[in-house]
Write a protein that holds these residues in place. Structure first.
Motif, short mmCIF file in Angstrom:
data_model
loop_
_atom_site.label_atom_id
_atom_site.label_comp_id
_atom_site.label_asym_id
_atom_site.label_seq_id
_atom_site.Cartn_x
_atom_site.Cartn_y
_atom_site.Cartn_z
N UNK A 1 0.57 -1.90 0.05
CA UNK A 1 -0.29 -0.13 0.38
C UNK A 1 1.10 1.31 -0.15
N UNK A 2 2.06 1.25 -0.98
CA UNK A 2 2.97 2.24 -1.08
C UNK A 2 1.74 3.82 -1.13
N UNK A 3 1.30 3.77 -2.37
CA UNK A 3 1.01 4.88 -2.76
C UNK A 3 -0.38 5.33 -1.74
N UNK A 4 -0.21 4.81 -0.89
CA UNK A 4 -1.37 5.64 0.04
C UNK A 4 -0.65 5.98 1.59
N UNK A 5 0.34 4.86 1.30
CA UNK A 5 0.43 5.99 2.64
C UNK A 5 1.40 6.71 1.76
N UNK A 6 2.51 6.58 1.24
CA UNK A 6 3.00 8.49 0.99
C UNK A 6 2.47 9.41 0.88
N UNK A 7 1.15 9.44 0.05
CA UNK A 7 0.24 10.62 0.32
C UNK A 7 -0.43 10.71 2.03
N UNK A 8 -0.62 9.79 2.42
CA UNK A 8 -1.07 10.02 3.95
C UNK A 8 0.64 10.46 4.58
N UNK A 9 1.37 10.63 4.67
CA UNK A 9 3.00 10.89 5.60
C UNK A 9 3.13 12.30 4.34
N UNK A 10 2.81 12.62 3.25
CA UNK A 10 3.51 13.71 2.53
C UNK A 10 2.14 15.23 3.06
N UNK B 1 17.30 8.06 -7.94
CA UNK B 1 18.64 9.08 -7.96
C UNK B 1 19.43 8.13 -6.79
N UNK B 2 20.55 6.81 -7.17
CA UNK B 2 21.56 6.50 -6.08
C UNK B 2 20.18 5.72 -5.18
N UNK B 3 19.64 4.82 -5.52
CA UNK B 3 18.50 3.82 -5.04
C UNK B 3 17.59 4.56 -4.03
N UNK B 4 17.09 6.03 -4.33
CA UNK B 4 16.06 6.84 -3.35
C UNK B 4 15.09 7.65 -4.16
N UNK B 5 13.66 7.73 -3.86
CA UNK B 5 13.45 8.78 -4.71
C UNK B 5 12.52 9.35 -3.52
N UNK B 6 12.18 10.82 -4.36
CA UNK B 6 11.81 11.64 -3.56
C UNK B 6 9.86 12.17 -3.99
N UNK B 7 9.49 12.38 -3.02
CA UNK B 7 8.02 12.68 -3.19
C UNK B 7 7.90 13.89 -1.95
N UNK B 8 6.88 15.32 -3.09
CA UNK B 8 6.57 16.65 -2.28
C UNK B 8 6.36 15.79 -1.00
N UNK B 9 6.11 17.14 0.16
CA UNK B 9 5.07 17.08 0.67
C UNK B 9 4.39 18.13 0.69
N UNK B 10 2.97 18.40 1.87
CA UNK B 10 2.45 19.92 2.07
C UNK B 10 3.13 20.89 1.82
N UNK B 11 4.63 20.71 2.17
CA UNK B 11 4.92 22.54 2.53
C UNK B 11 5.80 22.45 1.13
N UNK B 12 5.69 21.93 0.01
CA UNK B 12 6.55 22.46 -1.26
C UNK B 12 5.37 23.01 -2.01
N UNK B 13 5.70 24.75 -2.42
CA UNK B 13 4.61 25.25 -3.05
C UNK B 13 3.98 25.28 -4.24
N UNK B 14 4.42 24.04 -4.93
CA UNK B 14 4.01 23.49 -6.26
C UNK B 14 3.62 22.04 -6.33
N UNK B 15 2.79 21.48 -6.74
CA UNK B 15 2.79 19.21 -7.01
C UNK B 15 1.85 19.29 -6.16
N UNK B 16 1.56 18.27 -5.74
CA UNK B 16 0.29 17.36 -4.64
C UNK B 16 1.70 17.39 -3.83
N UNK B 17 0.93 16.92 -2.74
CA UNK B 17 1.79 16.14 -1.42
C UNK B 17 1.83 14.81 -1.98
#
Length: 162
Positions: A62-71, A97-113
């Protein structure tokens, strides 16, 4: 003795955790989920994943659901970093990048958490000590935190023994 006193003044990681289902999630460097002030104090910092915790992976159930909730929370950062199951660790190919992925949080001024961010910026790398428990943040001006998790039942058991 000074170092031990400093360490004992910091709240345990679990005090910042958010429980979703059977897992409790937190970030490194530690920050409360409700912290709405992005910072850059992690730049160049070496962090260690505590015993009993693991780095969240894109392969988690359930990663997509988890990351959306955390973000949807701030965590004091613009990006949440997780292990990218589709990218070879240490490699720059694949989808991360280097074995990791980044996801935006609610604090990022553009894009979706919870939106996956560009693969071109590597904000975290495994430390050179050969273990999978130590990581170093890059020195570029990128606000990010590593997501870790522990079984919620284990967390509760540990809290009762304190």
């Amino acid at each position: 003795a000074g170092l031990a006193a400093e360490a004992s003044q910091k709240p345990p990681l679990i005090d910042y955790a958010v429980t979703l289902g059977s897992w409790s999630y937190a970030v490194l460097p530690p920050r409360p989920a409700k912290d709405n002030r992005p910072s850059h104090e992690m730049l160049g910092q070496l962090i260690s994943v505590p015993e009993g915790w693991e780095v969240l992976s894109t392969a988690a159930e359930e990663f997509p659901t988890v990351i959306r909730s955390l973000a949807s929370r701030g965590w004091g950062t613009l990006r949440l970093v997780v292990r990218d199951a589709d990218s070879p660790a240490g490699g720059s190919g694949g989808s991360g990048a280097g074995g990791f992925a980044s996801f935006s949080t609610s604090l990022r001024p553009f894009g979706q958490p919870g939106e996956r961010l560009s693969h071109e910026v590597s904000v975290l790398e495994e430390a050179d000590d050969g273990g999978w428990r130590r990581f170093r943040f890059g020195s570029g001006l990128v606000s990010s935190r590593l997501v870790v998790r522990t079984a919620a039942a284990a967390e509760k058991a540990a809290a009762t023994t304190r």
